[in-house]
Design a protein around this motif. Sequence first.
Motif, PDB file in Angstrom:
ATOM      1  N   GLY A 125      33.593  45.917  30.441  1.00  0.00           N
ATOM      2  CA  GLY A 125      34.719  47.350  30.882  1.00  0.00           C
ATOM      3  C   GLY A 125      35.934  47.250  29.931  1.00  0.00           C
ATOM      4  O   GLY A 125      36.012  46.065  29.234  1.00  0.00           O
ATOM      5  N   PRO A 133      36.109  48.163  25.272  1.00  0.00           N
ATOM      6  CA  PRO A 133      35.062  47.312  25.824  1.00  0.00           C
ATOM      7  C   PRO A 133      35.331  46.047  25.381  1.00  0.00           C
ATOM      8  O   PRO A 133      35.099  45.317  25.054  1.00  0.00           O
ATOM      9  N   LEU A 176      32.873  46.060  37.705  1.00  0.00           N
ATOM     10  CA  LEU A 176      33.991  46.462  37.566  1.00  0.00           C
ATOM     11  C   LEU A 176      34.341  47.705  37.100  1.00  0.00           C
ATOM     12  O   LEU A 176      33.698  49.104  37.661  1.00  0.00           O
ATOM     13  N   ASP A 185      40.567  47.825  34.303  1.00  0.00           N
ATOM     14  CA  ASP A 185      39.400  47.419  35.229  1.00  0.00           C
ATOM     15  C   ASP A 185      39.697  46.047  36.277  1.00  0.00           C
ATOM     16  O   ASP A 185      39.873  44.797  35.546  1.00  0.00           O
TER      17      ASP A 185
END
Length: 207
Positions: A125, A133, A176, A185
Amino acid sequence: MFGDVIHSFTTSYVGLWGELAVGDVDNDGHVDVVSPATSLGPNVNGIAVMRGDGTGRFSSYRWYRDTEYGVQAVFLADVDDDGTLDIVSRNSGYITAGIKRGAGDGTFAPMELFGIPGPAAITVGNVTGDDKPDLVVASRAEAVGGGRIFVLENVDGAFTAGQPFGDPQFWAQAVLADLDADGHDDVVGVDEDGQLIVSLMTCTARP
């Protein structure tokens, strides 16, 4: 209301277990299956990839044995932002999480291992708020140095060593979501007693 099963696909081997994932790993528009594999043969551990043909059927598996640890769970995400799905794995060893980068044709590079104590759950996340990411690992409290949330920050497609956050907890599972709408997140999970744990993340990307 559901109709009859028109096709049932089974494999000729045994030993797949754990949390599997589905996605288009070869960019042909069809859904493929990626599964942990712990016994494709005597004392064999790895990951099995079965490519879908778009009719609900799948090719013979291709398996990857590049870790001495059993793979307990896999999921798919484009961790290096190249438009191709990669495999993230949670391994049964007390210090390993792994990434296999996809080539876009259904094949994958050797596994990159990360030293995380007792991974209980792994997810991907945008924890640092930079729209890249990041890997987030919830580790087991019984492992030495464990019981924490570890964030492996994505820096141009490579991942930093895990940075621990929060007080020790008996993590069992984690997901998340941006709970406080700050662009980062946060972690929502449960412990081994089934109690809810919420960890609001405030970490930022490295300059």
